[in-house]
Each structure stands twice: as structure tokens, then as C-alpha cells.
Scaffold this active site. Structure first.
Site, PDB file in Angstrom:
ATOM      1  NE  ARG A  61      -1.349   8.463  -0.996  1.00 35.25           N
ATOM      2  CZ  ARG A  61       0.486   7.182  -0.673  1.00 35.25           C
ATOM      3  NH1 ARG A  61      -0.396   6.256  -0.776  1.00 35.25           N
ATOM      4  NH2 ARG A  61       1.371   7.185  -0.451  1.00 35.25           N
ATOM      5  CD  GLU A  98      10.737  -1.253   3.080  1.00 36.20           C
ATOM      6  OE1 GLU A  98       9.505  -0.819   2.354  1.00 36.20           O
ATOM      7  OE2 GLU A  98      10.651  -2.665   2.621  1.00 36.20           O
TER       8      GLU A  98
HETATM    9  P1  AMP Z   1       2.537   1.845   7.087  1.00 31.79           P
HETATM   10  O1  AMP Z   1       2.880   3.053   8.406  1.00 31.79           O
HETATM   11  O2  AMP Z   1       3.651   0.714   7.099  1.00 31.79           O
HETATM   12  O3  AMP Z   1       1.612   1.225   7.863  1.00 31.79           O
HETATM   13  O4  AMP Z   1       2.768   2.811   6.235  1.00 31.79           O
HETATM   14  C1  AMP Z   1       2.180   3.847   5.910  1.00 31.79           C
HETATM   15  C2  AMP Z   1       1.428   4.546   5.401  1.00 31.79           C
HETATM   16  O5  AMP Z   1       2.596   4.038   3.706  1.00 31.79           O
HETATM   17  C3  AMP Z   1       0.679   5.168   4.651  1.00 31.79           C
HETATM   18  O6  AMP Z   1       0.491   6.172   4.689  1.00 31.79           O
HETATM   19  C4  AMP Z   1       0.252   4.737   2.908  1.00 31.79           C
HETATM   20  O7  AMP Z   1       0.175   5.159   1.792  1.00 31.79           O
HETATM   21  C5  AMP Z   1       2.070   4.506   2.880  1.00 31.79           C
HETATM   22  N1  AMP Z   1       1.956   2.831   1.832  1.00 31.79           N
HETATM   23  C6  AMP Z   1       2.512   2.554   2.121  1.00 31.79           C
HETATM   24  N2  AMP Z   1       2.803   0.622   1.856  1.00 31.79           N
HETATM   25  C7  AMP Z   1       2.234   0.998   0.563  1.00 31.79           C
HETATM   26  C8  AMP Z   1       1.739   0.231  -0.710  1.00 31.79           C
HETATM   27  N3  AMP Z   1       2.112  -0.691  -0.728  1.00 31.79           N
HETATM   28  N4  AMP Z   1       1.101   0.831  -1.743  1.00 31.79           N
HETATM   29  C9  AMP Z   1       0.520   1.968  -1.322  1.00 31.79           C
HETATM   30  N5  AMP Z   1       0.819   3.122  -0.435  1.00 31.79           N
HETATM   31  C10 AMP Z   1       1.246   2.690   0.873  1.00 31.79           C
END
Ligand code: AMP
Length: 178
Positions: A61, A98
Site C-alpha cells: 500500500r 503481531e
Molecule cells: P506496524 O508495523 O505495526 O506499524 O504496522 C504497519 C503495517 O501494518 C502497515 O503496512 C499497515 O498497512 C498494516 N496495519 C497494521 N495495523 C493495521 C490496521 N489496524 N489497519 C490497517 N492496516 C494495518
């Protein structure tokens, strides 16, 4: 369109991909012509002052917003790919999700030493993805000081984690919760 109007175009899907997660789905924003254009306008407005020599987008994305932003800024686009996609020698960073782990890869030859690179993705949650992207770019010789997102989830620790890694996060809209 205002940032609040853009926020209203992002669809929330509860319990995806797992129970308790509110998935902030940008599909509905992308499909809205005026919303898509306005989201890029707002990203350009923020990025205009950041002095980026290149924009790096995180697959998949981050490619959508990052490429449009790079075009508007008149700079090159650096794709940070999922594992095994690039046909040349790469450097890679593994990072925790996660559930499980993931890996980003980069062709380091497309990043100039000391180039200011702006990291772009759709959403900031824990910050793990953006930090892996930054580590990779820094290993290739880039300077990474800013990261730009469409959505921030400020109740999660991503903003703090990025700040500790020397990166200032910017986002168009915020959602409460996970
Ligand atoms: P993080 O590495 O935890 O900051 O997660 C970011 C990545 O996971 C991004 O590429 C997002 O597209 C996806 N992502 C994580 N949480 C969500 C959420 N609640 N809604 C949509 N995409 C998410």
C-alpha cells in the site's frame, strides 16, 4: 477535501485480520477520485518542506501513495519489496509482526550515499514496519529523518518508537484504538 472528509472515506472493518483489530481499509479512499487526489495533495503539502531526494514506499500500500507523491515532488521512487521479489542482490531486514514475522528487501544500488529518503506507508501502528524500512535504507547509506502515513493509530506505540529511532512521523488522519 479536508482531512476529516478523507477520514470519513476510510472504511473500518472490525476483527480483521484477527479478533480485536479494527482494520482501517484505504480501499474505499483509493476508489474515490476526489478523495484520492486530495489525499495526495495533503501528502505533498507535508512533504514539500521535508527536502526529500527520494521517496521510499513499503510494499504494497505504500507503493500507491509513495509513487504518486514522488511524481508530484519530482523525485525518484524506491520500492521496499517483500522477500524474494527483486531479481538482483538485495539487503534485507526481518521484523516482528503481531503474529509471526516479515521481511523487507532493497536493491541498495538505487540509493545514493547521504540521500535524504522519505519513508511512506498507508498506516502507522507499532512502527515495526517503518523502522525495518528505515534500517534498510540507512544500511544502504541513506539519511532517513521523516516518515509519512495516511493513517496514524496514536494509542499504539509507533510514534514513540519512530521518535526513538530518530524519525519524525507525519500522518493525515488519526483513529482511536487498535
Ligand atoms: P506496524 O508495523 O505495526 O506499524 O504496522 C504497519 C503495517 O501494518 C502497515 O503496512 C499497515 O498497512 C498494516 N496495519 C497494521 N495495523 C493495521 C490496521 N489496524 N489497519 C490497517 N492496516 C494495518
Amino acid at each position: 477535501m479536508s482531512r476529516d472528509e478523507l477520514k470519513a472515506l476510510i472504511r473500518t472493518v472490525p476483527d480483521f485480520p484477527s479478533h480485536g483489530i479494527q482494520f482501517r481499509d484505504i480501499t474505499t479512499l483509493l476508489a474515490h477520485g476526489e478523495g484520492l487526489a486530495a489525499s495526495i495533495d495533503h501528502l505533498v503539502e507535508i512533504a514539500a518542506d521535508l527536502g526529500a531526494d527520494k521517496v521510499a514506499g513499503i510494499e504494497a500500500r505504500g507503493f500507491i501513495f509513495g509513487t504518486a507523491l514522488a511524481l508530484r515532488l519530482g523525485v525518484g521512487f524506491v520500492p521496499l519489496r517483500k522477500a524474494g521479489k527483486l531479481p538482483v542482490e538485495t539487503i534485507g531486514e526481518d521484523y516482528a509482526l503481531e503474529y509471526g514475522s516479515a521481511r523487507l528487501e532493497l536493491d541498495p544500488s538505487i540509493v545514493d550515499d547521504n540521500a535524504h529518503v522519505l519513508v511512506v506507508d498507508d498506516l502507522l501502528a507499532t512502527g515495526g514496519t517503518a523502522i525495518a524500512a528505515t534500517n534498510l535504507l540507512r544500511r544502504a547509506g541513506a539519511r532517513v529523518e521523516h516518515a509519512l502515513f495516511v493513517v496514524d493509530l496514536p494509542e499504539l506505540p509507533g510514534g514513540k518508537a519512530l521518535a526513538e529511532a530518530g524519525i519524525t512521523p507525519h500522518a493525515l488522519v488519526e483513529f482511536a484504538g487498535h
